[in-house]
Write a protein that holds these residues in place. Structure first.
Motif, PDB file in Angstrom:
ATOM      1  N   THR A  64      28.199 -14.438 -31.327  1.00 34.83           N
ATOM      2  CA  THR A  64      28.682 -15.203 -32.472  1.00 34.83           C
ATOM      3  C   THR A  64      27.512 -15.615 -33.364  1.00 34.83           C
ATOM      4  O   THR A  64      26.365 -15.718 -32.898  1.00 34.83           O
ATOM      5  CB  THR A  64      29.447 -16.460 -32.022  1.00 34.83           C
ATOM      6  N   ASP A  65      27.820 -15.840 -34.617  1.00 32.91           N
ATOM      7  CA  ASP A  65      26.813 -16.330 -35.561  1.00 32.91           C
ATOM      8  C   ASP A  65      26.783 -17.851 -35.611  1.00 32.91           C
ATOM      9  O   ASP A  65      25.920 -18.438 -36.277  1.00 32.91           O
ATOM     10  CB  ASP A  65      27.099 -15.784 -36.965  1.00 32.91           C
ATOM     11  N   GLU A  66      27.741 -18.487 -34.930  1.00 32.26           N
ATOM     12  CA  GLU A  66      27.793 -19.954 -34.903  1.00 32.26           C
ATOM     13  C   GLU A  66      26.618 -20.509 -34.102  1.00 32.26           C
ATOM     14  O   GLU A  66      26.142 -19.887 -33.148  1.00 32.26           O
ATOM     15  CB  GLU A  66      29.107 -20.428 -34.278  1.00 32.26           C
ATOM     16  N   SER A  67      26.169 -21.687 -34.491  1.00 29.14           N
ATOM     17  CA  SER A  67      25.067 -22.338 -33.775  1.00 29.14           C
ATOM     18  C   SER A  67      25.553 -23.206 -32.618  1.00 29.14           C
ATOM     19  O   SER A  67      24.789 -23.541 -31.718  1.00 29.14           O
ATOM     20  CB  SER A  67      24.249 -23.204 -34.740  1.00 29.14           C
ATOM     21  N   SER A  68      26.856 -23.565 -32.657  1.00 30.80           N
ATOM     22  CA  SER A  68      27.425 -24.401 -31.591  1.00 30.80           C
ATOM     23  C   SER A  68      28.922 -24.128 -31.462  1.00 30.80           C
ATOM     24  O   SER A  68      29.557 -23.621 -32.388  1.00 30.80           O
ATOM     25  CB  SER A  68      27.187 -25.886 -31.873  1.00 30.80           C
ATOM     26  N   LEU A  69      29.459 -24.451 -30.306  1.00 33.91           N
ATOM     27  CA  LEU A  69      30.888 -24.291 -30.022  1.00 33.91           C
ATOM     28  C   LEU A  69      31.393 -25.558 -29.356  1.00 33.91           C
ATOM     29  O   LEU A  69      30.659 -26.223 -28.614  1.00 33.91           O
ATOM     30  CB  LEU A  69      31.131 -23.086 -29.102  1.00 33.91           C
ATOM     31  N   ASP A  70      32.658 -25.900 -29.595  1.00 36.03           N
ATOM     32  CA  ASP A  70      33.249 -27.105 -29.027  1.00 36.03           C
ATOM     33  C   ASP A  70      34.198 -26.757 -27.883  1.00 36.03           C
ATOM     34  O   ASP A  70      34.936 -25.760 -27.947  1.00 36.03           O
ATOM     35  CB  ASP A  70      34.018 -27.892 -30.093  1.00 36.03           C
ATOM     36  N   GLN A 103      30.067 -30.287 -26.808  1.00 38.88           N
ATOM     37  CA  GLN A 103      29.648 -29.335 -27.831  1.00 38.88           C
ATOM     38  C   GLN A 103      28.515 -28.478 -27.270  1.00 38.88           C
ATOM     39  O   GLN A 103      27.492 -28.994 -26.832  1.00 38.88           O
ATOM     40  CB  GLN A 103      29.190 -30.055 -29.100  1.00 38.88           C
ATOM     41  N   ASN A 125      25.482 -26.095 -27.488  1.00 36.93           N
ATOM     42  CA  ASN A 125      24.399 -25.656 -28.365  1.00 36.93           C
ATOM     43  C   ASN A 125      23.948 -24.271 -27.903  1.00 36.93           C
ATOM     44  O   ASN A 125      23.374 -24.119 -26.827  1.00 36.93           O
ATOM     45  CB  ASN A 125      23.238 -26.642 -28.313  1.00 36.93           C
ATOM     46  N   THR A 150      23.030 -17.871 -24.313  1.00 34.71           N
ATOM     47  CA  THR A 150      24.305 -17.241 -24.686  1.00 34.71           C
ATOM     48  C   THR A 150      25.022 -16.627 -23.483  1.00 34.71           C
ATOM     49  O   THR A 150      26.066 -16.008 -23.637  1.00 34.71           O
ATOM     50  CB  THR A 150      24.067 -16.142 -25.737  1.00 34.71           C
ATOM     51  N   THR A 170      36.011 -16.440 -30.581  1.00 32.28           N
ATOM     52  CA  THR A 170      34.640 -15.990 -30.346  1.00 32.28           C
ATOM     53  C   THR A 170      34.653 -14.679 -29.583  1.00 32.28           C
ATOM     54  O   THR A 170      35.395 -14.530 -28.611  1.00 32.28           O
ATOM     55  CB  THR A 170      33.865 -17.052 -29.531  1.00 32.28           C
TER      56      THR A 170
END
Length: 310
Positions: A53-59, A146, A148, A153, A175
């Protein structure tokens, strides 16, 4: 009048069978728990995957019990742990009580220099798991839900029961990820452990059969009472109430007391999850329901036949 009261033998044998079933279920989960500890607190059915993923964080926002491990591919010894409150940690020797914020647990041979100065202030104890892979690791327990992704990964998802893949998809719905082949599950695949769990499962089957036989003979032992009440002009509802009411009450009290005892055992033990407890209570509940319907059907059957079998 004594024949109308619940049989003390029936109460005692039922209590022992309930306790035996719970002990066997606890033992089966204990074997799995021991294997988890030896393998670094990773369940044999755990899911391993890499996030893309290109996201920096996931919840994470889940109510289901889970334990999620996050780490970098080049540094697998430092794991970031996200955990449901109901899931129990492995045995730990605490230097100080768990903090309300993030904290770290290290293995006995984990190199202290691998932690930064800020991290060292968060260490609250060491794993009390001799011979386990955990002794070479450090866990960073995160109070935040959350994730980080700068911390890694690669993930390993443990669940108490059910399908871990469904929970993984629920945890990361939008994701992309790549599933990895399960690593060697250590002692979980040893023939001795497989045979032990098989023996415990067969023993549980015998307990279930013994429970069914106990119920059958308990009902059959009351045929003389059926005959007397039937010849006295009693209807099946009255006969059912007089013959079995006390035993239903006794079974309910037994189940309630043993459930309270199991809650206490589950509270003081550090075994992984609560699966064994829920299955034990479910077994007792199903047994009581099964006994109720067996008594109901037997009563109607005997009255329909006019109790001619006596």
């Amino acid at each position: 009048m004594k024949k109308y009261l619940v049989s003390s033998k029936f109460v005692l044998l039922t209590s022992l069978l309930f306790a035996s079933a719970a002990a066997l279920l606890y033992s089966m989960d204990s074997v799995s728990y021991t294997n988890m500890i030896n393998n670094g607190y990773i369940n044999k059915n755990a899911v391993e995957f890499i996030i893309n993923t290109d996201e920096s964080s996931l919840d994470i926002n889940l109510e289901e019990p889970y334990l999620l491990m996050q780490y970098k591919l080049d540094d697998p010894k430092l794991k970031y742990i996200y955990i449901n409150k109901s899931v129990k940690l492995p045995p730990i020797n605490y230097n100080k009580p768990p903090l309300a914020t993030d904290y770290i647990i290290t293995g006995t041979v984990f190199p202290e220099g691998a932690l930064s100065k800020n991290m060292r202030s968060l260490v609250i104890g060491q794993f009390a798991t001799p011979g386990s892979y955990l002794n070479r690791e450090a866990w960073y327990i995160s109070e935040s839900q959350q994730i980080n992704l700068q911390n890694g990964t690669k993930f390993i998802l443990n669940v108490e029961s059910g399908n871990p893949y469904k929970l993984m998809q629920k945890m990361f719905p939008n994701t992309s990820y790549k599933l990895l082949e399960n690593e060697d599950r250590g002692t979980a695949i040893l023939k001795s452990n497989v045979l032990l769990k098989g023996f415990l499962l067969i023993s549980l089957l015998f307990v279930i059969i013994a429970q069914a036989v106990t119920i059958h003979y308990s009902i059959q032992s009351k045929k003389s009472i059926f005959q007397i009440l039937y010849l006295a002009g009693g209807k099946w509802q009255i006969i059912f109430d007089k013959v079995f009411k006390s035993e239903f009450i006794a079974l309910f009290v037994i189940m309630l007391l043993e459930s309270i005892l199991l809650i206490a055992v589950n509270h003081v033990t550090s075994i992984w999850g609560n699966h064994w407890y829920y299955v034990s209570v479910f077994y007792m509940f199903i047994t009581c329901i099964g006994y109720f319907f067996a008594c109901l059907l037997e009563t109607k059957s005997l009255i329909k036949k006019g109790v001619r079998s006596f």
